[in-house]
Design a protein around this motif. Structure first.
Motif, PDB file in Angstrom:
ATOM      1  N   TYR A   1       1.010  -1.054  -0.051  1.00  0.00           N
ATOM      2  CA  TYR A   1       0.020  -0.086  -0.080  1.00  0.00           C
ATOM      3  C   TYR A   1       0.989   1.231   0.156  1.00  0.00           C
ATOM      4  O   TYR A   1       1.539   1.486   1.060  1.00  0.00           O
ATOM      5  CB  TYR A   1      -0.826   0.000   1.349  1.00  0.00           C
ATOM      6  N   LEU A   2       1.341   1.834  -1.279  1.00  0.00           N
ATOM      7  CA  LEU A   2       2.189   2.676  -1.300  1.00  0.00           C
ATOM      8  C   LEU A   2       1.776   3.985  -1.878  1.00  0.00           C
ATOM      9  O   LEU A   2       0.758   4.751  -1.293  1.00  0.00           O
ATOM     10  CB  LEU A   2       3.450   2.295  -2.187  1.00  0.00           C
TER      11      LEU A   2
ATOM     12  N   THR B   1      -4.934   0.207  -3.163  1.00  0.00           N
ATOM     13  CA  THR B   1      -5.281   1.769  -3.620  1.00  0.00           C
ATOM     14  C   THR B   1      -4.240   2.225  -4.716  1.00  0.00           C
ATOM     15  O   THR B   1      -4.778   2.902  -5.843  1.00  0.00           O
ATOM     16  CB  THR B   1      -5.010   2.891  -2.566  1.00  0.00           C
ATOM     17  N   PHE B   2      -3.140   2.119  -4.750  1.00  0.00           N
ATOM     18  CA  PHE B   2      -2.458   2.628  -6.014  1.00  0.00           C
ATOM     19  C   PHE B   2      -1.898   0.977  -6.669  1.00  0.00           C
ATOM     20  O   PHE B   2      -1.364   0.200  -6.308  1.00  0.00           O
ATOM     21  CB  PHE B   2      -1.058   3.379  -5.377  1.00  0.00           C
TER      22      PHE B   2
ATOM     23  N   ARG C   1     -11.369  -5.487  -5.918  1.00  0.00           N
ATOM     24  CA  ARG C   1     -12.176  -5.168  -4.793  1.00  0.00           C
ATOM     25  C   ARG C   1     -12.241  -3.930  -4.947  1.00  0.00           C
ATOM     26  O   ARG C   1     -11.353  -3.254  -4.603  1.00  0.00           O
ATOM     27  CB  ARG C   1     -11.992  -5.757  -3.320  1.00  0.00           C
ATOM     28  N   GLU C   2     -13.366  -3.276  -5.258  1.00  0.00           N
ATOM     29  CA  GLU C   2     -13.419  -1.744  -5.219  1.00  0.00           C
ATOM     30  C   GLU C   2     -14.078  -0.874  -4.352  1.00  0.00           C
ATOM     31  O   GLU C   2     -15.316  -1.453  -3.767  1.00  0.00           O
ATOM     32  CB  GLU C   2     -14.288  -1.188  -6.774  1.00  0.00           C
ATOM     33  N   GLY C   3     -13.123  -0.171  -3.357  1.00  0.00           N
ATOM     34  CA  GLY C   3     -13.704   0.102  -2.137  1.00  0.00           C
ATOM     35  C   GLY C   3     -14.758   1.404  -2.838  1.00  0.00           C
ATOM     36  O   GLY C   3     -14.585   2.016  -3.457  1.00  0.00           O
TER      37      GLY C   3
ATOM     38  N   LEU D   1     -14.129   7.083  -0.630  1.00  0.00           N
ATOM     39  CA  LEU D   1     -12.859   7.540  -0.675  1.00  0.00           C
ATOM     40  C   LEU D   1     -11.903   6.071  -0.243  1.00  0.00           C
ATOM     41  O   LEU D   1     -10.891   6.249  -0.320  1.00  0.00           O
ATOM     42  CB  LEU D   1     -12.772   8.431   0.477  1.00  0.00           C
ATOM     43  N   ARG D   2     -12.776   5.170  -0.129  1.00  0.00           N
ATOM     44  CA  ARG D   2     -11.824   3.926   0.234  1.00  0.00           C
ATOM     45  C   ARG D   2     -11.020   3.415  -0.940  1.00  0.00           C
ATOM     46  O   ARG D   2     -11.536   3.383  -1.992  1.00  0.00           O
ATOM     47  CB  ARG D   2     -12.821   2.846   0.832  1.00  0.00           C
ATOM     48  N   GLY D   3      -9.832   2.999  -0.773  1.00  0.00           N
ATOM     49  CA  GLY D   3      -9.192   2.491  -1.861  1.00  0.00           C
ATOM     50  C   GLY D   3      -9.508   1.035  -2.292  1.00  0.00           C
ATOM     51  O   GLY D   3      -9.760   0.247  -1.591  1.00  0.00           O
ATOM     52  N   GLY D   4      -9.422   0.937  -3.663  1.00  0.00           N
ATOM     53  CA  GLY D   4      -9.592  -0.535  -4.118  1.00  0.00           C
ATOM     54  C   GLY D   4      -8.621  -1.576  -3.923  1.00  0.00           C
ATOM     55  O   GLY D   4      -7.519  -0.879  -3.710  1.00  0.00           O
TER      56      GLY D   4
END
Ligand SMILES: C[S@@+](CC[C@H](N)C(=O)[O-])C[C@H]1O[C@@H](n2cnc3c(N)ncnc32)[C@H](O)[C@@H]1O
Length: 195
Positions: free
Chosen positions: A137-138, A164-165, A176-178, A181-184
């Motif tokens: 998670y960078l 997310t990235f 999994r798409e959050g 604003l949650r990252g996928g």
């Protein structure tokens, strides 16, 4: 006269030193976090429990060996490493973290977990070729360098989950798409085909 004033200031500061220690520690902690954020371009933001649940679910579906070695690249304060240790009790979780404050705190947090180790340093300098899975998670900027690093390191077919990235030039196998604003989270089997 000026000398006397300075002596008084120094004497007062010495007397008050114990109460200054927490403030000095808090300032050093903040400066160290800012410094390493500046060096890596990645802030030590922990993943949320919902994001962690997505990463765990993707890894569960990736058919890991029972005693899998899972590398957490940039393990921050240890939240993801601890969740992985709970979700995969027979696996060995190896976190690597460069920023001293999160590294030290995460070492404290994981001490109860026999299947987690946290190493200090730049993960680009570590040998992760024995990985059965990798999580990270960078930030956007390091992702191309991370994908070249993984190209050199990983066995074919190793599952990699990025939160997310994403690796924008690679084919995603599952995601999994959050919401909001949650990252996928995206799962790749390395070396994922270039798109
Ligand atoms: C957004 S945080 C995520 C923390 C953790 N993975 C989690 O999900 O809770 C990213 C962490 O990666 C660390 N980091 C970034 N680049 C790194 C590098 N090259 N080597 C080791 N750690 C790195 C940062 O210091 C930061 O603590």
């Amino acid at each position: 006269m000026a000398d006397k004033k300075w002596n008084e200031v120094i004497a007062y500061t010495m007397l008050d030193l114990p109460s200054l220690i927490p403030m000095i520690m808090a300032v050093s902690l903040c400066l160290s976090i800012l410094l390493f954020h500046g060096l890596t371009g990645v802030p030590p933001v922990p993943s949320s429990s919902a994001e962690i649940a997505d990463v765990v679910e993707l890894l569960r579906n990736a058919d890991l060996p029972k005693r899998a070695i899972i590398y957490e690249l940039g393990s921050g304060w240890g939240s993801m490493a601890i969740a992985l240790a709970r979700a995969f009790p027979d696996a060995e979780i190896r976190g690597i973290e460069i920023s001293p404050a999160p590294y030290l705190l995460s070492k404290l947090r994981v001490r109860r977990f026999e299947n987690v180790t946290i190493r200090w340093g730049n993960f680009f300098d570590h040998d992760v070729s024995d990985a059965d899975a990798v999580t990270c998670y960078l930030m956007i900027k390091p992702m191309p360098k991370v994908s070249s690093f993984l190209d050199h390191m990983l066995k074919d077919g190793t599952p990699v989950v990025s939160l997310t990235f994403w690796f924008r030039d690679r084919r995603v196998d599952a995601s999994r798409e959050g919401p909001g604003l949650r990252g996928g989270a995206a799962l790749y089997y390395w070396p994922a085909r270039k798109v």
